[in-house]
Design an enzyme around this catalytic site. Structure first.
Site, PDB file in Angstrom:
ATOM      1  N   HIS A 161       0.866  -1.183   0.000  1.00 24.74           N
ATOM      2  CA  HIS A 161       0.000   0.000   0.000  1.00 24.74           C
ATOM      3  C   HIS A 161       0.897   1.225   0.000  1.00 24.74           C
ATOM      4  O   HIS A 161       1.727   1.406   0.880  1.00 24.74           O
ATOM      5  CB  HIS A 161      -0.925   0.022   1.219  1.00 24.74           C
ATOM      6  N   CYS A 162       0.723   2.080  -1.004  1.00 26.68           N
ATOM      7  CA  CYS A 162       1.568   3.261  -1.150  1.00 26.68           C
ATOM      8  C   CYS A 162       0.782   4.508  -0.767  1.00 26.68           C
ATOM      9  O   CYS A 162      -0.199   4.850  -1.443  1.00 26.68           O
ATOM     10  CB  CYS A 162       2.072   3.380  -2.583  1.00 26.68           C
TER      11      CYS A 162
END
Length: 298
Positions: free
Chosen positions: A155-156
């Site tokens: 998850h960025c």
């Protein structure tokens, strides 16, 4: 032999934590035209900061370096290149942020759905106790998106989204174009400093010399920081694609249960079939060809 509803495994390996009869029917599926967007405060702030930094670089490049320049060809060439990279960077960021990364339908771990799978004797299904969904192979749960994501890499927060099966192309392009635009900005700053040292500082910019120096130093710091960060991320993503192993799978050292493909085929799975200039276009949706069927059974 028990019914299919009893041949399920909780992904947390906690017996009795989730029962199919405790799952409510899945919510109605949203329209295929609905835009995907994660309402996470930290991610939204990071995404806004990303766009602001690109616009800051745009401001310094145009109004400090290019417009005051007396070399028209130099200004036009570098202006066209820089603005093209800026557009491609922001377009890639938008697509990575607003594309469904491969979310598994939420709440489908119902007794009726499990029975409809018509499992063979000895087959089991994995289910996620957090989003109450049947979990396909190579899917992982994201606590921020609150969904299981197929082929989730990570998850960025900078794109306010997971990087998964459906948006990895856009994330890779985002890191590549940010690295290129950062390198281009650093080169222009270096040439501008060399020119100003040899000429009158008042002719280098429409701003005063102290303001000009501060703006250029801030742009240099931003460009160097993001050049290093996105170059490393780009290399990591390309390696992950070629090895067909996501970041989470590498971190957890998960046993490979899927077929091995060539590096070129792995690239085509992410960027589309066949190879074309559309690979570099964030506005082009990849044509994946015949999609692989994700297995629910183990």
């Amino acid at each position: 032999m028990g019914s299919p509803a009893h041949r399920c495994r909780d992904i947390e390996r906690q017996a009795g934590y989730l029962h199919p009869e405790q799952c409510a029917p899945p919510p109605p599926r949203a329209s295929s035209h609905a835009m995907w967007f994660i309402r996470d405060g930290c991610g939204i702030v990071c995404a806004v900061i990303t766009w602001m930094l690109v616009f800051y670089a745009e401001f310094v490049v145009l109004f400090v370096m290019l417009l005051p320049s007396r070399n028209l060809a130099y200004s036009l060439l570098n202006g066209a290149l820089f603005n093209s990279l800026a557009f491609l960077s922001l377009a890639s960021h938008f697509r990575a942020m607003c594309t469904d990364p491969g979310a598994v339908p939420k709440g489908n771990a119902t007794k009726e759905f499990i029975e409809s799978l018509q499992l063979k004797p000895g087959q089991v299904v994995y289910k996620c106790p957090k989003c109450c969904s049947i979990k396909p192979d190579r899917a992982h749960h994201c606590s921020i998106c609150k969904r299981c994501i197929r082929k989730m890499d990570h998850h960025c927060p900078w794109v306010n989204n997971c990087v998964g099966e459906n948006n990895q192309k856009y994330f890779v392009l985002f890191t590549m174009y940010i690295a290129l635009i950062s390198l281009h900005a650093l080169i222009m700053v270096a040439f501008h400093f060399l020119f100003c040292f040899e000429a009158d500082w008042t002719k280098c910019s429409t701003f005063s010399p102290p303001v000009t120096v501060i703006l250029l130093i801030l742009l240099s710091f931003e460009g160097l920081l993001f050049l290093i960060f996105t170059s490393v991320m780009f290399g990591t993503q390309v390696h992950s694609i070629c090895s067909d192993e996501t970041g989470i799978e590498q971190l957890k050292k998960e046993e490979r249960r899927w077929g091995k493909k060539t590096k070129w085929m792995n690239m085509r799975v992410v960027f589309g079939h066949p190879f074309s200039i559309a690979w570099l276009n964030p506005l082009a949706t990849p044509d994946y060809g015949k999609a692989e069927a994700y297995q629910y059974v183990v």
